[in-house]
Each structure stands twice: as structure tokens, then as C-alpha cells.
Design a protein around this motif. Structure first.
Motif, PDB file in Angstrom:
ATOM      1  N   PRO A  36      -0.239   1.881   1.760  1.00  0.00           N
ATOM      2  CA  PRO A  36      -0.789   1.115   0.606  1.00  0.00           C
ATOM      3  C   PRO A  36      -2.155   0.137   0.795  1.00  0.00           C
ATOM      4  O   PRO A  36      -2.240  -0.338   2.110  1.00  0.00           O
ATOM      5  CB  PRO A  36       0.404   0.439   0.464  1.00  0.00           C
ATOM      6  N   ILE A  71      -1.804  -1.759  -4.283  1.00  0.00           N
ATOM      7  CA  ILE A  71      -0.834  -2.940  -4.756  1.00  0.00           C
ATOM      8  C   ILE A  71      -1.385  -4.312  -4.960  1.00  0.00           C
ATOM      9  O   ILE A  71      -2.147  -4.696  -4.316  1.00  0.00           O
ATOM     10  CB  ILE A  71       0.145  -3.013  -3.635  1.00  0.00           C
ATOM     11  N   LYS A  82       6.090  -6.389  -1.689  1.00  0.00           N
ATOM     12  CA  LYS A  82       5.666  -5.190  -2.311  1.00  0.00           C
ATOM     13  C   LYS A  82       5.179  -4.054  -1.444  1.00  0.00           C
ATOM     14  O   LYS A  82       5.603  -2.972  -1.560  1.00  0.00           O
ATOM     15  CB  LYS A  82       4.595  -5.426  -3.390  1.00  0.00           C
ATOM     16  N   PHE A  86       7.048  -0.232  -0.719  1.00  0.00           N
ATOM     17  CA  PHE A  86       6.132   0.910  -1.202  1.00  0.00           C
ATOM     18  C   PHE A  86       6.654   2.178  -0.983  1.00  0.00           C
ATOM     19  O   PHE A  86       7.213   2.281   0.336  1.00  0.00           O
ATOM     20  CB  PHE A  86       4.721   0.622  -0.671  1.00  0.00           C
TER      21      PHE A  86
END
Length: 114
Positions: A36, A71, A82, A86
Motif C-alpha cells: 500500500p 490509503i 490502516k 491493509f
């Protein structure tokens, strides 16, 4: 950079950072990695970029997998949470690409000339 990281986090900055983010995103779209890209959205700095990414996704210029790797969070703690949670959902077409085909197993030596 790609091999030595689990995630990427971008702070509010200039064109060089944007270029690097999109290079990393294009590698994910080509199935080179599934990591991410965190955009630390301090004072809503990345809102217009995120809106643009949503728009090109809605208009089918990029697949869902290309959008999902971005993100956004407004605090470092929220970003870490987060990133830790992910989960990448690969694009079915890109998932069939194998960039290791045709690569040589022979090690290459690099000589620097001065």
C-alpha cells in the motif's frame, strides 16, 4: 526501495513525491508488488488527489486494485492502523502477469569506471 519496505508513506510535498507515488502505483498495477501507499493527509492536503483517483476509477481508467493501494489518513497513528490492516485484492488480469519470466538467473557484476 521496493525490496526493503512493506509499505510506502507520503507526506505533503511536491512533484517529486507525486511522481514516486505514481511509479509505485504503476508497479502495483503491473503486479510487481502488492504494497500500500499511505498518503498522510495532513490538513486535507491530498483531498483533491484522492478525488481525482476516485474519478478515474469511476470512469474505468484504472482498475479497483490500482485505487485501493492508496490509503489516506490524517494522523500517523491512523495511518499505521490502516496499513497494518491493509488487504490487497489483485486485478484478475494483472494477477496473471509474471515479471520473472525470461529473467536470467546469472548474477551480473557492476563495474564503476572513473
Amino acid at each position: 526501495m521496493l525490496d526493503n519496505s512493506d509499505d510506502f508513506i507520503a507526506l505533503p510535498s511536491g512533484i517529486g513525491t507525486l511522481e514516486e507515488n505514481f511509479q509505485i502505483a504503476s508497479w502495483a498495477q503491473l503486479n510487481i508488488h502488492h504494497k500500500p501507499i499511505g498518503l498522510l493527509n495532513v490538513d486535507d492536503f491530498f483531498n483533491k488527489l484522492l478525488s481525482f483517483l476516485d474519478q478515474v476509477r469511476e470512469e474505468n481508467f484504472i482498475p479497483h486494485s490500482a485505487r485501493q493501494i492508496f490509503i489516506s489518513a490524517s494522523t500517523a497513528k491512523e495511518m499505521i492502523d490502516k496499513l497494518e490492516n491493509f488487504f490487497y485484492e489483485p486485478d484478475p488480469v494483472a494477477a496473471q502477469i509474471d515479471w520473472s519470466k525470461g529473467s536470467s538467473s546469472k548474477k551480473h557484476k557492476l563495474f564503476l569506471l572513473s
